[in-house]
Each structure stands twice: as C-alpha cells, then as structure tokens.
Design a protein around this motif. Sequence first.
Motif, PDB file in Angstrom:
ATOM      1  N   VAL A  28       0.878  -1.384   0.113  1.00 22.07           N
ATOM      2  CA  VAL A  28       0.232   0.014  -0.072  1.00 22.07           C
ATOM      3  C   VAL A  28       1.040   1.185   0.101  1.00 22.07           C
ATOM      4  O   VAL A  28       0.612   2.264  -0.792  1.00 22.07           O
ATOM      5  CB  VAL A  28      -0.967   0.008   1.140  1.00 22.07           C
ATOM      6  N   ILE A  29       1.983   1.297   0.725  1.00 21.45           N
ATOM      7  CA  ILE A  29       2.731   2.622   0.800  1.00 21.45           C
ATOM      8  C   ILE A  29       3.336   2.480  -0.412  1.00 21.45           C
ATOM      9  O   ILE A  29       3.504   3.860  -1.112  1.00 21.45           O
ATOM     10  CB  ILE A  29       3.730   2.187   2.023  1.00 21.45           C
ATOM     11  N   ALA A  30       4.009   1.525  -0.937  1.00 24.55           N
ATOM     12  CA  ALA A  30       4.597   1.634  -2.508  1.00 24.55           C
ATOM     13  C   ALA A  30       3.539   2.195  -3.405  1.00 24.55           C
ATOM     14  O   ALA A  30       4.065   3.030  -4.317  1.00 24.55           O
ATOM     15  CB  ALA A  30       5.147   0.250  -2.948  1.00 24.55           C
ATOM     16  N   LEU A  33       3.309   5.806  -2.932  1.00 28.87           N
ATOM     17  CA  LEU A  33       4.265   6.576  -3.492  1.00 28.87           C
ATOM     18  C   LEU A  33       4.248   6.788  -5.090  1.00 28.87           C
ATOM     19  O   LEU A  33       4.352   7.800  -5.585  1.00 28.87           O
ATOM     20  CB  LEU A  33       5.650   5.992  -2.954  1.00 28.87           C
ATOM     21  N   ILE A  34       3.997   5.660  -5.656  1.00 29.44           N
ATOM     22  CA  ILE A  34       4.224   5.608  -7.158  1.00 29.44           C
ATOM     23  C   ILE A  34       2.662   6.725  -7.581  1.00 29.44           C
ATOM     24  O   ILE A  34       2.937   7.485  -8.584  1.00 29.44           O
ATOM     25  CB  ILE A  34       3.477   4.209  -7.661  1.00 29.44           C
ATOM     26  N   TRP A  38       3.147   9.929  -9.749  1.00 31.65           N
ATOM     27  CA  TRP A  38       2.405   9.977 -11.103  1.00 31.65           C
ATOM     28  C   TRP A  38       1.571  11.442 -11.295  1.00 31.65           C
ATOM     29  O   TRP A  38       1.244  12.117 -12.141  1.00 31.65           O
ATOM     30  CB  TRP A  38       1.344   8.987 -11.372  1.00 31.65           C
ATOM     31  N   MET A  39       0.877  11.722 -10.027  1.00 34.10           N
ATOM     32  CA  MET A  39      -0.033  13.036  -9.780  1.00 34.10           C
ATOM     33  C   MET A  39       1.012  14.158  -9.942  1.00 34.10           C
ATOM     34  O   MET A  39       0.680  15.075 -10.777  1.00 34.10           O
ATOM     35  CB  MET A  39      -0.749  13.048  -8.655  1.00 34.10           C
ATOM     36  N   GLY A  40       2.232  14.305  -9.259  1.00 33.38           N
ATOM     37  CA  GLY A  40       3.398  15.238  -9.676  1.00 33.38           C
ATOM     38  C   GLY A  40       3.511  15.317 -10.856  1.00 33.38           C
ATOM     39  O   GLY A  40       3.720  16.741 -11.456  1.00 33.38           O
ATOM     40  N   ILE A  41       3.876  14.481 -11.717  1.00 28.43           N
ATOM     41  CA  ILE A  41       4.012  14.567 -13.152  1.00 28.43           C
ATOM     42  C   ILE A  41       3.034  15.419 -13.926  1.00 28.43           C
ATOM     43  O   ILE A  41       3.153  16.167 -14.723  1.00 28.43           O
ATOM     44  CB  ILE A  41       4.496  13.123 -13.530  1.00 28.43           C
TER      45      ILE A  41
END
Length: 117
Positions: A28-30, A33-34, A38-41
């Motif tokens: 869930v943590i991984a 983070l992914i 993705w949202m930041g990009i």
Amino acid sequence: MTTLTTLTTPMAVPDPSTSVVPFVVGLVIALALIWAVWMGIRFRRREPGPPDPADQPKLPRAGPVHEVSEMREPDEMPHTDDGGSRLTPHELHGFGNAGSRRSEDQRPRRWGRGDRA
C-alpha cells in the motif's frame, strides 16, 4: 555407552498474519508513492513553461535605476487628552499605516554607547 535421545519438538508454524500484514502495508505504501509521483508529473505538465527571452524584463532607456536612500520622519501618534480609552487602529491616521515625510536633516543617526532613543 550413552544413548542420545532426540528431543522431538514440533516446528512452530508461523501465523499467516505476521507475514502477510507487513507485505500488504508495504504494498500500500509503495502504491501510494507511485500514485503521488504520477500525480506530480501530471500537475507539472499542466504548468506553463519557462518564459521566453522576449518576456524577460528590460532595462529602461535611461539606464539602470539606482537605490534612493533618505532619512524619513514618522507621523506622530495622536494622543487622547481627555484620559479616555486608547485609539483603535481604524481611528489612526491612514487606517493604521504609519505615514512618513522626508526629514530636513539627511545625516544618518549615529548611535553611541549609552545613547537613548
């Protein structure tokens, strides 16, 4: 002759929750983070690009503007003569913004040891 007796102890069977729960939490943590990357990009792609050289500020035709340093005199704080309550911000000159005017004496103050304001 000595006989060796073998102790038969049952093997401890691990509880599945002790190995599955940390794996699921890590997964869930991984995934979180992914998703955040993705949202930041996606947000970064929506931002405008860097400004063109034509959009950069230009010097005035008269040349660079230099800093002006001058001594200022503040407006005096109005006093209440009747001994009443103190003034509130909306009653002050300039709605609480202290105004100032150019001082006649443009020499900067020099403070010495033991001087008072």
